[in-house]
Write an enzyme that holds these catalytic residues in place. Structure first.
Site, PDB file in Angstrom:
ATOM      1  N   SER A  35      -3.933  -3.131   0.972  1.00  0.00           N
ATOM      2  CA  SER A  35      -2.789  -4.034   0.972  1.00  0.00           C
ATOM      3  C   SER A  35      -3.247  -5.462   1.233  1.00  0.00           C
ATOM      4  O   SER A  35      -4.064  -5.695   2.130  1.00  0.00           O
ATOM      5  CB  SER A  35      -1.864  -3.571   2.105  1.00  0.00           C
ATOM      6  OG  SER A  35      -0.582  -4.035   1.904  1.00  0.00           O
ATOM      7  N   ALA A  71       0.830  -1.213   0.000  1.00  0.00           N
ATOM      8  CA  ALA A  71       0.000   0.000   0.000  1.00  0.00           C
ATOM      9  C   ALA A  71       0.862   1.261   0.000  1.00  0.00           C
ATOM     10  O   ALA A  71       0.439   2.298  -0.510  1.00  0.00           O
ATOM     11  CB  ALA A  71      -0.928   0.001   1.209  1.00  0.00           C
ATOM     12  N   THR A  72       2.059   1.174   0.561  1.00  0.00           N
ATOM     13  CA  THR A  72       2.959   2.333   0.546  1.00  0.00           C
ATOM     14  C   THR A  72       3.215   2.755  -0.900  1.00  0.00           C
ATOM     15  O   THR A  72       3.089   3.938  -1.258  1.00  0.00           O
ATOM     16  CB  THR A  72       4.294   1.976   1.242  1.00  0.00           C
ATOM     17  OG1 THR A  72       4.008   1.688   2.608  1.00  0.00           O
ATOM     18  CG2 THR A  72       5.309   3.094   1.147  1.00  0.00           C
ATOM     19  N   HIS A  79      -1.654  -7.986   2.499  1.00  0.00           N
ATOM     20  CA  HIS A  79      -1.221  -8.646   3.747  1.00  0.00           C
ATOM     21  C   HIS A  79      -2.041  -8.217   4.966  1.00  0.00           C
ATOM     22  O   HIS A  79      -1.844  -8.742   6.057  1.00  0.00           O
ATOM     23  CB  HIS A  79       0.286  -8.433   3.996  1.00  0.00           C
ATOM     24  CG  HIS A  79       0.679  -7.052   4.431  1.00  0.00           C
ATOM     25  ND1 HIS A  79       0.837  -6.720   5.747  1.00  0.00           N
ATOM     26  CD2 HIS A  79       0.955  -5.929   3.734  1.00  0.00           C
ATOM     27  CE1 HIS A  79       1.209  -5.445   5.844  1.00  0.00           C
ATOM     28  NE2 HIS A  79       1.281  -4.941   4.624  1.00  0.00           N
ATOM     29  N   GLN A 129      -6.911  -0.069   6.398  1.00  0.00           N
ATOM     30  CA  GLN A 129      -7.511  -0.655   7.616  1.00  0.00           C
ATOM     31  C   GLN A 129      -9.022  -0.859   7.471  1.00  0.00           C
ATOM     32  O   GLN A 129      -9.679  -1.264   8.433  1.00  0.00           O
ATOM     33  CB  GLN A 129      -7.222   0.242   8.835  1.00  0.00           C
ATOM     34  CG  GLN A 129      -5.758   0.415   9.159  1.00  0.00           C
ATOM     35  CD  GLN A 129      -5.083  -0.880   9.630  1.00  0.00           C
ATOM     36  OE1 GLN A 129      -5.743  -1.849  10.011  1.00  0.00           O
ATOM     37  NE2 GLN A 129      -3.752  -0.907   9.582  1.00  0.00           N
ATOM     38  N   ASN A 182      -4.881   3.984  11.387  1.00  0.00           N
ATOM     39  CA  ASN A 182      -4.237   2.726  11.789  1.00  0.00           C
ATOM     40  C   ASN A 182      -3.800   2.704  13.244  1.00  0.00           C
ATOM     41  O   ASN A 182      -3.491   1.645  13.774  1.00  0.00           O
ATOM     42  CB  ASN A 182      -3.028   2.444  10.892  1.00  0.00           C
ATOM     43  CG  ASN A 182      -2.094   3.619  10.796  1.00  0.00           C
ATOM     44  OD1 ASN A 182      -2.506   4.723  10.421  1.00  0.00           O
ATOM     45  ND2 ASN A 182      -0.842   3.420  11.132  1.00  0.00           N
ATOM     46  N   CYS A 233       5.649   0.814  10.771  1.00  0.00           N
ATOM     47  CA  CYS A 233       6.760   1.361   9.991  1.00  0.00           C
ATOM     48  C   CYS A 233       7.540   2.402  10.785  1.00  0.00           C
ATOM     49  O   CYS A 233       8.690   2.645  10.519  1.00  0.00           O
ATOM     50  CB  CYS A 233       6.244   2.020   8.716  1.00  0.00           C
ATOM     51  SG  CYS A 233       5.086   1.009   7.857  1.00  0.00           S
ATOM     52  N   THR A 250       7.436  -7.079 -14.263  1.00  0.00           N
ATOM     53  CA  THR A 250       6.711  -8.355 -14.325  1.00  0.00           C
ATOM     54  C   THR A 250       5.694  -8.460 -13.202  1.00  0.00           C
ATOM     55  O   THR A 250       5.994  -8.175 -12.046  1.00  0.00           O
ATOM     56  CB  THR A 250       7.715  -9.523 -14.238  1.00  0.00           C
ATOM     57  OG1 THR A 250       8.647  -9.362 -15.304  1.00  0.00           O
ATOM     58  CG2 THR A 250       7.022 -10.864 -14.360  1.00  0.00           C
TER      59      THR A 250
HETATM   60  C1  PLP Z   1      -3.459   3.032   7.061  1.00  0.00           C
HETATM   61  C2  PLP Z   1      -2.248   2.429   6.434  1.00  0.00           C
HETATM   62  N1  PLP Z   1      -1.828   2.883   5.246  1.00  0.00           N
HETATM   63  C3  PLP Z   1      -0.758   2.365   4.626  1.00  0.00           C
HETATM   64  C4  PLP Z   1      -0.045   1.336   5.188  1.00  0.00           C
HETATM   65  C5  PLP Z   1       1.126   0.781   4.451  1.00  0.00           C
HETATM   66  O1  PLP Z   1       0.846  -0.514   4.033  1.00  0.00           O
HETATM   67  P1  PLP Z   1       1.988  -1.466   3.457  1.00  0.00           P
HETATM   68  O2  PLP Z   1       2.594  -2.130   4.630  1.00  0.00           O
HETATM   69  O3  PLP Z   1       1.257  -2.441   2.592  1.00  0.00           O
HETATM   70  O4  PLP Z   1       2.923  -0.630   2.700  1.00  0.00           O
HETATM   71  C6  PLP Z   1      -0.420   0.832   6.440  1.00  0.00           C
HETATM   72  C7  PLP Z   1       0.368  -0.223   7.102  1.00  0.00           C
HETATM   73  O5  PLP Z   1       0.360  -0.368   8.298  1.00  0.00           O
HETATM   74  C8  PLP Z   1      -1.567   1.377   7.070  1.00  0.00           C
HETATM   75  O6  PLP Z   1      -2.002   0.918   8.245  1.00  0.00           O
END
Ligand code: PLP
Length: 368
Positions: A194, A69-70, A196, A176, A147, A317, A232
């Site tokens: 995301s 998602a980042t 995961h 979330q 989050n 993170c 890819t």
């Molecule tokens: C609200 C939110 N946005 C973005 C992210 C980033 O997700 P990713 O770990 O897939 O980069 C997170 C990860 O904790 C999140 O909680």
């Protein structure tokens, strides 16, 4: 070990993993290749994407798959904003770093970035948003469910305001929220999530956007995925992601009610203890953020781990950067409260007995 850090990541669902393994065996061809295996892989990519749109009931949308998602947030935000050389961007002061740090870069490039404050419930004021909007606003980027504390922004009302300004697009970080809460996607121009976090595989993020939106790329390479995410494709992960979505969306309401009960139980068990509850009452039940007296979040996390519980502190993170947790600081303007916070995040995997055991240990930690 009892796991209470599902907002950081979820274990992959067994059926999803089986789908992934099978897809890896059957569709390993490079989806850009013109031979039979390539054509098959590309067909499966498109099929999984269309099934995802059908699950979300999305029409006239495009989607690209990213690493996480980042990356999806980066591609979405830079992609919209850099269509214009200057202009206003409106966001909140409680965004995930994958949005916040992009905003800091855009400030350096000369864009006028407005950070909306939040109240003690972690909510922006619609009035503030209305006042901040101008005819030069290019993008409004809002975290759908925060989050750290789980506050849920009123996307419907936010969207009504943004729609009054034809140039402005609305991006919502739904990391979330997907599989946890009903979303009216019609309100949103671009959203990200995301795999995961939905019991899918690590290494796959998604950016969905209305198909009349033209994004400026930040990566360069092949023309795969509209040239926005060249390289890819991981078709097996894409197939597994749709499977994960299908499984989670089927159970979304049931899970929500179940997790809500766990959340309410924990709230009830700790409300008389010297523990501050940071998540607002109407937050997502999947997240309960608390502050323990005289114990910083990382120490509390370690003590809990010694007793068999895995919980979170700040965003996974940024927990190593030692900065005051920005969401909690924005809500309460209290450094100690922000530093002493622990995030408990639930799943349908948790049991009532997990919550009761956690409560017992929390009581020991706060000496009650
Ligand atoms: C609200 C939110 N946005 C973005 C992210 C980033 O997700 P990713 O770990 O897939 O980069 C997170 C990860 O904790 C999140 O909680």
């Amino acid at each position: 070990m009892i796991y209470f850090d599902y907002a950081a990541t979820t274990p992959v669902d067994k059926e999803v993993l089986e789908t992934y393994i099978k897809a890896n065996q059957n569709f390993f061809g490079n989806s850009t290749a013109l031979h039979k295996l390539g054509i098959e892989a590309e067909y499966m990519h498109q099929k999984a994407k269309q099934e995802m749109f059908a699950l979300f009931k999305l029409e006239k949308y495009e989607a690209i798959y990213t690493m996480n998602a980042t990356e999806a947030n980066n591609i979405a935000i830079f992609g919209v904003v850099r269509k214009a050389k200057t202009g206003r961007i409106i966001t909140t002061c409680i965004e995930h770093p994958s949005v916040k740090k992009v905003m800091k870069e855009l400030e350096k490039e000369g864009y006028d970035v407005i950070y909306l404050n939040v109240n003690e419930e972690g909510l922006i004021s619609l009035n503030d948003l209305e006042k901040a909007m101008t005819k030069d606003t290019l993008l409004v980027s809002i975290i759908g469910i925060n989050n750290i504390v789980g506050s849920i922004q009123n996307i419907k009302e936010i969207s009504k305001i943004v729609k009054k300004y034809p140039k402005a697009k609305l991006h919502v970080d739904l990391v979330q929220a997907i599989g946890r809460l009903d979303i009216d996607f019609e309100d949103i121009d671009l959203f990200t999530f995301s795999s995961h976090k939905i019991y899918g595989l690590k290494g796959l993020g998604v950016l969905c956007f209305k198909n009349n939106i033209d994004l400026v790329p930040i990566l360069y390479g092949s023309s795969v995925q509209l040239g926005l995410k060249p390289g890819t494709l991981d078709v097996p992960s894409i197939i597994a992601n749709t499977k994960a979505l299908k499984l989670l969306l089927q159970k979304q309401d049931k899970n929500y009610n179940y997790v809500r009960k766990l959340n309410l139980l924990l709230r009830k068990e700790i409300e008389h203890l010297p523990i501050l509850i940071n998540s607002p009452k109407n937050a997502s039940p999947y997240i309960l953020n608390i502050s323990l007296p005289n114990l910083n979040g990382e120490t509390a996390q370690r003590l809990l781990e010694e007793k068999g519980f895995i919980v979170g502190t700040g965003s996974s993170c940024s927990s190593k950067t030692k900065e005051v947790e920005p969401t909690l600081y924005a809500m309460f303007k209290d450094e100690k409260r922000a530093n002493n916070s622990v995030r408990i995040s639930f799943s349908y995997h948790n049991k009532e007995s997990d919550v009761l055991q956690l409560t017992k240990v929390l009581k020991e930690i706060v000496n009650v």
